[in-house]
Design a protein around this motif. Sequence first.
Motif, PDB file in Angstrom:
ATOM      1  N   ALA A  34       0.837  -1.205   0.000  1.00  0.00           N
ATOM      2  CA  ALA A  34       0.000   0.000   0.000  1.00  0.00           C
ATOM      3  C   ALA A  34       0.870   1.253   0.000  1.00  0.00           C
ATOM      4  O   ALA A  34       0.653   2.187  -0.792  1.00  0.00           O
ATOM      5  N   ALA A  35       1.889   1.262   0.864  1.00  0.00           N
ATOM      6  CA  ALA A  35       2.709   2.453   0.990  1.00  0.00           C
ATOM      7  C   ALA A  35       3.569   2.665  -0.247  1.00  0.00           C
ATOM      8  O   ALA A  35       3.709   3.785  -0.744  1.00  0.00           O
ATOM      9  N   GLY A  36       4.120   1.576  -0.793  1.00  0.00           N
ATOM     10  CA  GLY A  36       4.963   1.683  -1.981  1.00  0.00           C
ATOM     11  C   GLY A  36       4.174   2.212  -3.167  1.00  0.00           C
ATOM     12  O   GLY A  36       4.627   3.095  -3.896  1.00  0.00           O
ATOM     13  N   TYR A  37       2.977   1.691  -3.306  1.00  0.00           N
ATOM     14  CA  TYR A  37       2.104   2.126  -4.395  1.00  0.00           C
ATOM     15  C   TYR A  37       1.732   3.597  -4.220  1.00  0.00           C
ATOM     16  O   TYR A  37       1.807   4.398  -5.153  1.00  0.00           O
ATOM     17  N   GLY A  38       1.390   3.949  -3.001  1.00  0.00           N
ATOM     18  CA  GLY A  38       1.024   5.333  -2.720  1.00  0.00           C
ATOM     19  C   GLY A  38       2.150   6.294  -3.049  1.00  0.00           C
ATOM     20  O   GLY A  38       1.940   7.333  -3.695  1.00  0.00           O
ATOM     21  N   VAL A  63      13.810   8.949   4.684  1.00  0.00           N
ATOM     22  CA  VAL A  63      13.676   8.125   5.897  1.00  0.00           C
ATOM     23  C   VAL A  63      13.725   6.644   5.541  1.00  0.00           C
ATOM     24  O   VAL A  63      14.376   5.838   6.216  1.00  0.00           O
ATOM     25  N   ILE A  64      13.065   6.300   4.422  1.00  0.00           N
ATOM     26  CA  ILE A  64      13.023   4.878   4.056  1.00  0.00           C
ATOM     27  C   ILE A  64      14.396   4.371   3.657  1.00  0.00           C
ATOM     28  O   ILE A  64      14.832   3.303   4.085  1.00  0.00           O
ATOM     29  N   ILE A  65      15.092   5.183   2.820  1.00  0.00           N
ATOM     30  CA  ILE A  65      16.448   4.772   2.432  1.00  0.00           C
ATOM     31  C   ILE A  65      17.310   4.622   3.689  1.00  0.00           C
ATOM     32  O   ILE A  65      18.093   3.679   3.827  1.00  0.00           O
ATOM     33  N   GLY A  66      17.153   5.551   4.609  1.00  0.00           N
ATOM     34  CA  GLY A  66      17.910   5.466   5.860  1.00  0.00           C
ATOM     35  C   GLY A  66      17.562   4.198   6.625  1.00  0.00           C
ATOM     36  O   GLY A  66      18.442   3.495   7.111  1.00  0.00           O
ATOM     37  N   ALA A  67      16.280   3.886   6.669  1.00  0.00           N
ATOM     38  CA  ALA A  67      15.834   2.723   7.433  1.00  0.00           C
ATOM     39  C   ALA A  67      16.346   1.432   6.816  1.00  0.00           C
ATOM     40  O   ALA A  67      16.631   0.472   7.530  1.00  0.00           O
ATOM     41  N   ILE A  98       7.071  -3.779   9.969  1.00  0.00           N
ATOM     42  CA  ILE A  98       7.765  -2.732   9.232  1.00  0.00           C
ATOM     43  C   ILE A  98       8.887  -3.354   8.415  1.00  0.00           C
ATOM     44  O   ILE A  98       9.784  -3.975   8.951  1.00  0.00           O
ATOM     45  N   SER A  99       8.807  -3.185   7.090  1.00  0.00           N
ATOM     46  CA  SER A  99       9.858  -3.701   6.226  1.00  0.00           C
ATOM     47  C   SER A  99      10.278  -2.612   5.248  1.00  0.00           C
ATOM     48  O   SER A  99       9.710  -2.486   4.163  1.00  0.00           O
ATOM     49  N   PRO A 100      11.232  -1.773   5.626  1.00  0.00           N
ATOM     50  CA  PRO A 100      11.640  -0.661   4.758  1.00  0.00           C
ATOM     51  C   PRO A 100      12.106  -1.145   3.394  1.00  0.00           C
ATOM     52  O   PRO A 100      11.783  -0.540   2.367  1.00  0.00           O
ATOM     53  N   PHE A 101      12.826  -2.270   3.387  1.00  0.00           N
ATOM     54  CA  PHE A 101      13.314  -2.779   2.113  1.00  0.00           C
ATOM     55  C   PHE A 101      12.142  -3.215   1.237  1.00  0.00           C
ATOM     56  O   PHE A 101      12.103  -2.928   0.035  1.00  0.00           O
ATOM     57  N   MET A 116       8.587  -2.341  -3.405  1.00  0.00           N
ATOM     58  CA  MET A 116       7.238  -2.163  -3.943  1.00  0.00           C
ATOM     59  C   MET A 116       7.110  -0.815  -4.632  1.00  0.00           C
ATOM     60  O   MET A 116       6.442  -0.681  -5.656  1.00  0.00           O
ATOM     61  N   TRP A 117       7.736   0.158  -4.095  1.00  0.00           N
ATOM     62  CA  TRP A 117       7.704   1.498  -4.660  1.00  0.00           C
ATOM     63  C   TRP A 117       8.303   1.483  -6.066  1.00  0.00           C
ATOM     64  O   TRP A 117       7.691   1.927  -7.044  1.00  0.00           O
TER      65      TRP A 117
END
Lengths: 286, 447
Positions: free
Chosen positions: A96-100, A115-119, A153-156, A161-162
């Motif tokens: 959901a978040a990647g698509y958004g 933040v995501i790249i950092g995570a 939570i899976s930042p990768f 997905m993004w």
Amino acid sequence: MSTSPLAPRRSPMLTVLMALFLLYTLVPLAWLVLSATKTQDDLFSSPGLWVGDEFAFFSNIRDTLTYRDGIFLRWLANTLLYVVVGAGGATLLATAAGYGLAKYRFPGRRTVFAVIIGAVAVPGTALAVPTFLMFSNMGLTNTVWAIIIPSLISPFGLYLMWVYAADAVPDELLEAARIDGAGEIRIFFTVTLRLLAPGIVTVLLFTVVSTWNNYFLPLIMLSEPKLYPLTVGLTQWSAQATGANAQPVYNLVVTGSLLTIVPLVIAFILLQRFWQSGLSAGSVKQ
Amino acid sequence: MLIISGRRARRRIALVAAALTAASVLAGCGSDDAGGSGGAGTAADLDAALEEGGTITYWTWTPSAEAQVAAFEDQYPNVEVKLVNAGTGNDHYTKLQNAIKAGSGGPDVAQVEYKALPQFALPGDLIDLRQYGFDEFEADYTPSTWASVQAGEGLYGLPQDSGPMALFYNQEVFDEHKLEVPKTWDGYVEAARTIKKENPSQCITNDSGDPGFTTSMIWQAGGTPFQADGEKVTIDLQDEGTQKWTGVWNQLIEDELVCTIPGWTEEWYKALGDGTIASIGLGAWAPGVFEQSVPDGAGKWRAAPMPTYDGQPATAENGGSTQSVLEQSKNPALAAAFVRWLNHEEGVEPFLESGGFPATVADLEDPAFVDKKLDYFGGQQVNQVLTDAATQVVEGWQYLPYQLYADTIYGDTVGKSYQTHTALEGGLTAWQEALVKYGNEQGFSVN
């Protein structure tokens, strides 16, 4: 001057290298399978890559499942719970978040990206102790939530997905759907999810494997053996073999380990074809 | 797909670095130690607490705990003890440390090995049991175990078991090589050479570098490499006793006379059973391990006093645990009463039944225990050897206030000497340097 990269070539060195890797991968597995057929005495007295005097595979399985009132089954159920809720939830959230992030323009998008790249770069192990202290303040340590919430939570996965959604979901299709009168939620569930299926399977596979193998987080969060996943439980059996009063149950540890990897192997075999198509997606511009 | 290039990459790296810094700041700001009230209470409170009842949590990995807790609850029906095996050894300590840092979530009573006791006692995480009058029990325990439950001025547990070292040897292998069991370390090295020469697949003992064994051996040689007095710590891994030990052990390591089989592995159990390892110095708890886990060695193994440097009896402790009351316990009087029952009263019995070796003088002198003939050891009265050893432990030993950390880096330093078959001094010097550095970083003043 140079051979075409498309022409198949034989390279003896690569073949030898591949053979070595194959050996490196398969020998431990062979050891595990063979060892699971031995009694503890045979484990001590017969060569690692050969059979023992007695074929104890089925009695080992029975003993593993019944040792200490069948706590292995309890650990298996815990692991399944953590994987289904944790990895399943993580995949859903990442999708959901990647698509958004890929398809909607909104303020603060770049910050989210940072933040995501950092995570992605921060290993889970480094966060384990701060997470522990935080959960401890909230009174959540030594509960199933202590394992499930961080697994969500899976930042990768989100990043994957993004990137995948950016290529796999054409903007034109979304516009067409909007013109036909579909709401955003409906578009997500009826159009997007199908297009994203290979990506979702890839992320699911990653999160399932990492939740299934998760060791350090449950190790520090849980003190009640009844809540342990298989990884921590088997380590506890293995640790029984050391020190005063040592009670080694190596045959059960080995058989338990074999039983533990079976579901993962099945998941890999079933999901492999999706996974392959997922990894190559977006690599070629049509 | 994941390749990021050029200027954008540099910006992204900067962002990642920023995120990492944020994470490490987060990691640093744990909650302040909530700390208990100082565990106020007196000796009179204990019986009252047992009478009143309540619930306490007890973390241990001792297999005898189940029987002990059942017996305790029978005797005091108002008390419930929640028994939790939170992990073994370092896993257990990691969780304990986390709970202490978080200020809650820890047990009331925890098993703590003697080597780990100073690490928890000195920062004030455990309750000083002298306030409950436990210092009166001193005469009931062997001097070496009593010293092990003290740190600084305080008393932080009652000894559960003890592990005075003895030499366990395989009679068959010694007979095969026509060897007597050596009384001195020089004789031991000679025996090692004979065994190696006559049968290269056998060896006198195994040692692949084990911190617990090393510290015990330095202890036996009269070394006191670690001295702690409050915040002041002295480390000297070149002292006379340490040199005495390396003088002997270097010969075994450099000439590859010992098997490099790591202890407590499948391979080790196997080697103890099939005669590959001819002898091994272990704590007095070893007979239980042999009986339980080395079935192939039955009838072959015997116990003898540890070889010494001058032929005079002397030994060290190897392993051993106590039970301590945590500062964050909400019911310290009840927890202390449980500890008293466990290691001073009826709790000792079930512990002995499960094969434990006692620390209590009365049990060590009980003829029923001392004269017991053990079938596994060919009917030898093994406990006579072991109880003698309990009175021959060299005095003055101390562990580091961060011994658990020291043990984890032992492999990277001293362990290298074992891998390269070189003199142990090099590894010991590296260990010392790392320990001095770490100690100073932790706020001790180390030299």
